[in-house]
Write an enzyme that holds these catalytic residues in place. Structure first.
Site, mmCIF file in Angstrom:
data_model
loop_
_atom_site.group_PDB
_atom_site.id
_atom_site.type_symbol
_atom_site.label_atom_id
_atom_site.label_comp_id
_atom_site.label_asym_id
_atom_site.label_seq_id
_atom_site.Cartn_x
_atom_site.Cartn_y
_atom_site.Cartn_z
ATOM 1 N N HIS A 57 22.610 -60.891 145.883
ATOM 2 C CA HIS A 57 24.175 -60.729 145.455
ATOM 3 C C HIS A 57 24.814 -62.025 145.691
ATOM 4 O O HIS A 57 26.038 -62.178 145.045
ATOM 5 C CB HIS A 57 24.628 -59.364 146.065
ATOM 6 C CG HIS A 57 24.269 -58.010 145.660
ATOM 7 N ND1 HIS A 57 24.257 -57.671 144.432
ATOM 8 C CD2 HIS A 57 23.890 -57.071 146.579
ATOM 9 C CE1 HIS A 57 23.701 -56.579 144.304
ATOM 10 N NE2 HIS A 57 23.248 -56.206 145.635
ATOM 11 N N ASP A 71 15.383 -54.089 142.578
ATOM 12 C CA ASP A 71 16.384 -53.377 143.438
ATOM 13 C C ASP A 71 17.018 -52.674 142.642
ATOM 14 O O ASP A 71 17.321 -52.947 141.390
ATOM 15 C CB ASP A 71 17.175 -54.523 144.152
ATOM 16 C CG ASP A 71 18.197 -54.152 145.246
ATOM 17 O OD1 ASP A 71 17.645 -54.128 146.509
ATOM 18 O OD2 ASP A 71 19.183 -53.542 145.017
ATOM 19 N N HIS A 120 20.330 -52.174 142.639
ATOM 20 C CA HIS A 120 21.424 -52.779 142.281
ATOM 21 C C HIS A 120 20.971 -54.156 141.544
ATOM 22 O O HIS A 120 20.047 -54.932 141.860
ATOM 23 C CB HIS A 120 22.188 -53.418 143.715
ATOM 24 C CG HIS A 120 22.580 -52.348 144.657
ATOM 25 N ND1 HIS A 120 21.777 -52.054 145.509
ATOM 26 C CD2 HIS A 120 23.547 -51.300 144.345
ATOM 27 C CE1 HIS A 120 22.313 -50.901 146.043
ATOM 28 N NE2 HIS A 120 23.521 -50.606 145.599
ATOM 29 N N ASP A 144 15.652 -49.927 147.313
ATOM 30 C CA ASP A 144 16.597 -48.871 147.224
ATOM 31 C C ASP A 144 16.458 -48.165 145.867
ATOM 32 O O ASP A 144 17.197 -47.289 145.530
ATOM 33 C CB ASP A 144 17.873 -49.343 147.451
ATOM 34 C CG ASP A 144 18.046 -50.585 146.793
ATOM 35 O OD1 ASP A 144 17.380 -51.153 145.993
ATOM 36 O OD2 ASP A 144 19.146 -51.338 147.263
HETATM 37 ZN ZN LIG Z 1 20.270 -52.945 146.492
#
Ligand SMILES: [Zn+2]
Length: 335
Positions: A124, A159, A161, A246
């Site tokens: 991120h 991931d 995200h 995740d």
């Molecule tokens: Zn994540």
């Protein structure tokens, strides 16, 4: 040559016990690998810190200074969910240095492949902002350093995200390709199929936003019809896998409904494109499953596949998504 695992106890200085991204994550992974027959096949390596000069080539001076200042005072929150512990300026550079070291060793054939077991995670962190538990972009820094040496790097991000930071850093570049599947809508809100890069980098960002509980079969189809064919045409010298667990069905921050065995399957399929693979730990917060997710990928890297009972049935249909992705990417790749 053997599979290398990059690890340092120093990573666990980055710790806030009640935060989901805490030191226990690496402890459960290490416990799992120590009890596994794979353990004897590994070479453990201690990372060296990423040089500051490289950090400034990818991240802004303001962002670096902010982490530096917070790291000196210790235990500061840089945004609502991203904390900086005392000494984190060094710890985060050690994490990025670990991914670079593993990548360099694989490219130079000093290791067969590698897993960088590092914290804090990185995907991120954008050029100008630490966010989403990430201080510096570990995979991005390593890819940038190798791209400077005229290597083509593919970053594949599984991931749950979207890796907005990695995407942003390489959005206008064609020497580093970014491919991601991720849950949508979900944090951080980026990663639409229409986000395909800009300028020289147009066509070199590949995004597959997926619905809740989509499952293994849908991701498998995406791999076969989109991610792998494009990767094959891109011809990377190295694949860096942003390994976020995740996306497993039991993860408390997730929702993609994937089984543990799919993580190994992803590595197995990318090995057919380029065996030079470095996985680097991103998210994944279910301490009951984290060790197994890691072993699933490690088994493929070592060449001794591990399978775990984990029956889960996905509900996803990606036909519409594939159509959309083809419309966006047809001009750049044979699909
Ligand atoms: Zn994540």
């Amino acid at each position: 040559m053997t599979t290398q695992v990059v690890f340092s106890d120093e990573f666990n200085k980055h710790d806030t016990a009640d935060h989901p991204e805490n030191a226990d994550r690496l402890y459960v992974i290490l416990d799992a690998v120590e009890q596994s027959p794979l353990y004897k096949k590994l070479t453990f390596v201690t990372p060296v810190m990423l040089p500051e000069t490289l950090l400034y080539e990818v991240h802004s001076a303001e962002m670096i200074q902010r982490v530096k200042d917070a790291s000196e005072s210790g235990d500061a929150w840089i945004d609502l969910d991203t904390y900086v512990c005392k000494g984190d300026y060094e710890t985060a550079r050690l994490a990025a240095g670990g991914v670079l070291q593993a990548s360099t060793d694989v490219i130079e054939e000093k290791a067969k492949n590698a897993f960088a077991l590092v914290r804090p995670p990185g995907h991120h962190a954008s050029a100008k902002r630490s966010m989403g538990f990430c201080l510096f972009n570990n995979a991005g820094l390593a890819a940038h350093a190798l791209a400077k040496k005229h290597k083509r790097i593919l970053i594949f991000d599984h991931d749950v995200h979207h890796g907005n930071g990695t995407q942003e850093i390489f959005y206008a570049r064609k020497d580093v390709m970014y491919q991601s599947f991720h849950l949508s809508p979900h944090y951080p809100g980026t990663g639409a199929p229409s986000e395909i890069g800009e300028g020289d980098g147009t066509g070199y960002t590949i995004n597959a936003p997926l619905g809740y509980g989509v499952g293994d079969d849908a991701v498998s189809l995406l791999l076969d019809t989109m991610f792998l064919p494009i990767a094959r045409q891109f011809k990377p010298h190295l694949i860096i896998v942003s390994a976020g667990y995740d996306s497993h069905h039991a993860d408390q921050l997730g929702g993609l409904g994937l089984s543990v065995n799919l993580f190994g399957e992803i590595v197995r399929r990318f090995q057919t494109i380029q065996p030079n693979i470095v996985c680097t730990l991103e998210g994944g917060y279910n301490l009951q499953w984290l060790g197994k997710c890691f072993l699933s990928q490690l088994g493929e890297l070592v060449g001794e596949p591990q399978a775990f009972p984990d029956p889960v049935h996905g509900s996803g249909d990606v036909a519409e998504l594939l159509k959309k992705m083809r419309q966006e990417l047809n001009d750049y790749w044979a699909l």
